[in-house]
Design a protein around this motif. Structure first.
Motif, short mmCIF file in Angstrom:
data_model
loop_
_atom_site.label_atom_id
_atom_site.label_comp_id
_atom_site.label_asym_id
_atom_site.label_seq_id
_atom_site.Cartn_x
_atom_site.Cartn_y
_atom_site.Cartn_z
N TYR A 93 96.20 -32.87 20.62
CA TYR A 93 96.32 -32.26 21.95
C TYR A 93 97.70 -32.52 22.54
CZ TYR A 93 95.39 -31.17 26.81
OH TYR A 93 95.44 -30.63 28.07
N ASP B 5 97.51 -21.88 10.91
CA ASP B 5 98.68 -21.50 11.70
C ASP B 5 99.41 -22.78 12.10
OD1 ASP B 5 100.58 -20.56 13.43
OD2 ASP B 5 99.21 -19.33 14.61
N LEU C 165 101.78 -23.27 13.97
CA LEU C 165 102.20 -23.37 15.37
C LEU C 165 101.17 -24.10 16.21
CD1 LEU C 165 103.68 -19.80 16.00
CD2 LEU C 165 104.89 -21.91 15.40
N HIS C 166 99.94 -24.20 15.71
CA HIS C 166 98.88 -24.91 16.42
C HIS C 166 98.65 -26.26 15.76
CE1 HIS C 166 97.84 -21.38 18.81
NE2 HIS C 166 97.99 -20.67 17.70
N SER C 167 98.03 -27.16 16.51
CA SER C 167 97.85 -28.53 16.03
C SER C 167 96.48 -29.04 16.41
CB SER C 167 98.94 -29.43 16.61
OG SER C 167 98.69 -30.79 16.32
N HIS C 168 95.93 -29.94 15.57
CA HIS C 168 94.71 -30.64 15.94
C HIS C 168 94.97 -31.55 17.13
CE1 HIS C 168 92.30 -29.40 12.56
NE2 HIS C 168 93.25 -29.74 11.72
N LEU D 29 96.45 -26.99 10.37
CA LEU D 29 95.67 -25.76 10.47
C LEU D 29 96.37 -24.64 9.69
CD1 LEU D 29 94.94 -25.92 14.30
CD2 LEU D 29 93.46 -26.68 12.44
N LYS E 169 92.98 -12.62 17.82
CA LYS E 169 93.93 -13.64 18.28
C LYS E 169 93.95 -14.86 17.36
CE LYS E 169 95.88 -13.50 21.62
NZ LYS E 169 97.23 -12.95 21.87
N GLU E 170 92.77 -15.29 16.93
CA GLU E 170 92.71 -16.54 16.16
C GLU E 170 91.35 -16.63 15.47
OE1 GLU E 170 92.67 -21.39 17.03
OE2 GLU E 170 93.16 -19.94 18.62
N THR F 187 89.17 -24.43 14.49
CA THR F 187 89.60 -25.26 15.61
C THR F 187 88.41 -25.70 16.44
OG1 THR F 187 89.96 -23.27 16.90
CG2 THR F 187 91.85 -24.19 15.76
N PRO G 115 104.70 -27.59 18.61
CA PRO G 115 104.33 -26.74 17.47
C PRO G 115 104.86 -27.32 16.17
CG PRO G 115 105.20 -25.42 19.28
CD PRO G 115 105.44 -26.85 19.65
N ARG H 118 84.56 -26.78 20.28
CA ARG H 118 86.02 -26.82 20.38
C ARG H 118 86.55 -28.24 20.21
NH1 ARG H 118 90.10 -22.87 20.43
NH2 ARG H 118 91.89 -23.75 21.47
#
Length: 843
Positions: A251, A244, A246-249, A242, A561-562, A464, A255, A444
């Motif tokens: 689950y 960012d 720090l986020h991931s596809h 992604l 935020k996103e 996302t 990070p 989502r």
């Protein structure tokens, strides 16, 4: 006519490219059976460590979907200890394949046997000598298999396998005899990449948070100085990171999981060196590298890359160097295409130079074609290197034959196009030109997002809110298929004339019912006589003036935020709204702490959007402001005093129902009562819409959102169609439709009514009770789906219905689902009746 000639040139170009150029795999579509069931894999390519007898030899280890014959299977002679794993069934695919799914089945011998593998492991090899044990992204090697001898159990492989040889190794405690039948699903690995060698990724500490950029699924060796060699991993798993990092596809992973990254301080020379080894000598046209560019955190895409080529034992002296354009504005991750100049090699060494403190990659892919050389391959600059004369003559002969065939194809296509144009001049199509498919903005994703690496940089959304199940597109272009049906190919002219004189019919419904998503009101195509066909079903007098409770919210109280997604004319953001609870009226108040900011979804219209897009945006606000139902996503407030225009809606933290049900974390704990309770809520929301004479036109689990405590709300917002990637697209201006959810009269006649929504509800209920494991009519191609709608029209008993889900009682399937799919729309139940019947089933 120019358009048709361009189409012919495009076809010719694609065919010529197919002769020499091979593109990489598309993970979203790479789920085809590889031949155990269909027989494409020959008996000599199936082997085993042992077998009971000739009747349980390896060649009988083919999965059987069709006739249920459970007599044959592979059964090993002596089962190994649980930790020994000496017994195996091996499949040789003859070439490298990208394997995404496996299926297993037991042996029942028509009730005379009961042998199956409860658990098993998988080993694989790309060269037949070096074997690797598969493990999932959390390191688990054991795969849960069958619980009986009859059912087929399918297991997604995350990460996928790139291999030629695959071994299934049953795990047993010797309490029962084990037999297996198997199938592999995937597609050919056209990249030809056998391995890459890279430095292992580093660890970042960002604001006290540990961020790991290691290649966690690498299947090679870890050498000295943390070098990874002779393997493949996250750079070839079909999933890119992604914006960012720090986020991931994925689950519940750490990070930085989707990226492999390095710190500049660990490389004194200022670059990271990678070596890519291929299955044979290839002619490389380009390399695509997916890079992160979040420069606000010290991460930028590479400044320069230099690639060296080797076909024999020595590296060639003249490398290829490429400098991408510097982007100091956008922090979006993107693919960078590196031209390789049609260089020939079997090994490529690339040095990626830092342009900041960190450099992060999530995917690398190559475009190449097979090179034709004699067996004694010499270096590129060796004057003694020659192509075998006989091979040259054969190649020239093949090319001449191909060119002749292409010329013949071009002539035939041109003749057909001219002839068809003459026949169709008097009657213009109106079926799909007047229908449009609509998408939900909040879908989502809970799991891994696979995307086609062949997409050009920047052409896709990094939302996302994405689709996770790698199925074919939900929305298709049906008109060409419809014209294959004799009843409708001869009636196009009549329907075209009718559409110009009948606004209700052109609107897609005989009753002129308004649509839930006003963004459907768009002009699609201008005909040759300058008359415009458009959908104009909603009587805007019904919505005269925005609801008085829909006030202007101070946009300075919205905190970004996103970014959730991006469409053609707008974006969707996750924001915190300060003081929203106090701002809302009593009829709009929602759960939350008055002292804390409220999470909301904010859809914005870009300032450069055209006039039609602005009108659609405002019309959508006017409609949503009047909808008040617990099972409809609510519009909370707007920001329309200045650009950019914004609408603020509820944020449903659990995403869309399709993703929710198909995610393994959730469907294991969902009871039948819970599933029916979800369907009750959807029926309640549709009952409300039908009471307002609204036609939804795109009801499906993907357009239903999930909140706390399994709360379901229907959503179908119009502007951000591109957020649900792969679900909505246009081909040469034509509309595309969700044909697998649509009634026969909607597809063939363009009629959208409450009864067609009832049909779609039946399909949605089928999705819920199958836990969204597959697409409706997954066994049928798009052409066959259209042909099946023709069978409903003809009503000769040949139509195919969706099968009864395993956990579905007969009264729900026969009395409810099948009644939703009746040919006569007037005989289908109303949403009031559906809601009452579902409530009664819960009693």
């Amino acid at each position: 006519m120019k358009l048709k000639i361009m189409e012919v040139k495009l076809i010719a170009f694609v065919l010529l490219q197919a002769v020499t150029v091979r593109s990489q795999v598309n993970p979203e579509m790479c789920r085809y059976p590889l031949g155990m069931t269909g027989g494409q894999i020959q008996d000599e390519d199936i082997s085993a460590s042992s077998h009971w007898s000739e009747s349980t030899a390896a060649r009988f280890g083919r999965l059987d979907f069709d006739n249920g014959d459970g007599d044959g299977a592979w059964c090993p002679d002596i089962m190994s200890e649980p930790d020994g794993l000496k017994e195996y069934l091996q499949v040789d695919l003859r070439s490298l394949h990208f394997i995404t799914l496996v299926g297993t089945q037991g042996r029942h011998a028509d009730g005379m046997g009961n042998e199956f593998a409860q658990r098993y492991r998988i080993k694989y090899s790309r060269d037949g000598s070096s074997w690797v044990g598969w493990h999932d992204r959390k390191g688990r090697q054991i795969i849960e298999g069958n619980s009986n001898a009859y059912d087929v159990v399918l297991k997604d492989l995350e990460p996928p396998i790139i291999a030629r040889f695959v071994r299934f190794m049953p795990v047993t405690d010797h309490s029962m005899i084990v037999c297996m039948r198997v199938e592999l699903y995937g597609c050919e690995w056209l990249d030809g990449l056998m391995s890459y060698s890279i430095p292992d990724g580093h660890q970042m500490i960002y604001r006290g948070l540990d961020v790991f950029f290691n290649d966690s699924v690498y299947d090679g060796a870890s050498a000295e100085r943390s070098e990874l060699t002779k393997g493949l991993g996250q750079l070839t798993d079909g999933t890119w990171g992604l914006d960012d990092f720090l986020h991931s596809h994925s689950y519940n992973f750490w990070p930085g999981y989707d990226y492999v990254g390095w710190n500049n301080r660990s490389f004194p020379r200022g670059y990271v060196e990678m070596i890519f080894e291929f299955d044979h000598v290839r002619n490389f046209s380009s390399m695509k590298v997916h890079c992160n560019n979040m420069f606000s955190r010290g991460v930028r895409m590479f400044r320069q890359v230099t690639c060296y080529f080797r076909s024999g034992s020595e590296w060639e002296a003249d490398p290829v160097t490429f400098r991408p354009a510097v982007d100091r504005v956008s922090q979006s991750a993107r693919f960078i295409t590196v031209p390789l100049g049609d260089r020939t090699a079997s090994t490529i060494k690339c040095r990626f130079h830092f342009s900041d403190l960190w450099m992060l990659f999530s995917e690398v892919a190559f475009q190449s074609g097979s090179a034709v050389y004699n067996t004694s391959m010499a270096p590129r600059d060796d004057p003694t290197h020659k192509v075998d004369d006989s091979n040259t003559r054969i190649l020239i002969g093949c090319l001449v034959a191909i060119i002749a065939i292409l010329l013949a194809i071009i002539v035939i296509i041109l003749w057909r196009q001219v002839w068809q144009k003459m026949l169709e001049k008097a009657s213009r199509r109106m079926l799909d030109d007047e229908l449009t498919a609509r998408l939900a903005i909040q879908t989502r994703a809970f799991s891994f997002h696979h995307s086609s690496l062949s997409s050009e940089s920047g052409s896709t959304s990094n939302s996302t809110y994405e689709r996770i199940f790698p199925l074919c597109a939900d929305y298709q272009e049906p008109s060409r298929l419809i014209r294959k049906l004799p009843e409708f190919s001869q009636s196009t002219e009549r329907l075209g004339k009718l559409s110009k004189g009948n606004k209700a019919f052109a609107a897609g419904g005989s009753d002129g019912a308004p649509h839930y998503a006003e963004a459907d009101i768009i002009s699609l195509q201008e005909s040759s006589d300058n008359s415009i066909y458009s959908i104009t079903a909603v009587n805007m007098n019904f919505f005269a003036g925005t609801d008085s409770s829909m006030r202007e919210f101070p946009r300075q109280k919205l905190t970004f935020k996103e970014k959730l997604g991006e469409g053609q004319f707008g974006e969707v953001h996750l924001c915190e709204a300060e003081g929203m609870q106090d701002f809302l009226g009593e009829d709009l108040s929602i759960e939350g702490n008055n002292e804390s900011p409220l999470l909301v979804a904010v859809k914005t219209l870009r300032e450069d959007a055209n006039k039609n897009a602005r009108n659609d945006f405002l019309k959508e606000i006017r409609i949503m402001s009047r909808l008040r139902d617990p099972n409809i996503v609510r519009l909370l407030a707007v920001c329309v005093d200045t650009d950019p225009l914004c609408m603020i809606t509820e944020y449903m933290e659990n995403g869309d129902l399709n993703q929710f049900l198909s995610h393994p974390m959730y469907f294991l704990c969902l009871s039948y009562t819970t599933l029916i309770g979800m369907a009750v809520q959807i029926a309640s929301g549709m009952k409300y819409l039908s009471s307002l004479n609204f036609v939804h036109r795109d009801l499906a689990t993907r357009n239903c959102l999930v909140g706390k405590k399994y709360t379901i709300k229907i959503a179908d917002f119009g502007m951000s169609r591109n957020l649900y990637r792969g679900g909505y697209y246009r081909i040469q201006g034509r509309a595309v439709l969700p044909i697998r959810w649509m009634s026969w009269e909607s597809i063939l006649l363009g009629k959208f009514t409450m009864a067609s929504d009832v049909w779609a509800f039946g399909v949605t209920l089928w999705e819920i009770l199958t836990l969204c494991k597959e697409q409706p009519y997954s066994q049928l191609s798009d052409e066959q789906v259209i042909e099946n709608t023709g069978e409903f029209f003809r009503e000769q008993g040949k139509q195919v219905y969706l099968p009864k889900p395993p956990c579905c009682p007969d009264r729900i399937y026969k009395d409810l689902m099948l009644s939703c799919w009746r040919r006569n729309a007037k005989q289908r139940p109303s949403f009031q009746e559906i809601h009452a019947q579902l409530l009664e089933s819960l009693a």
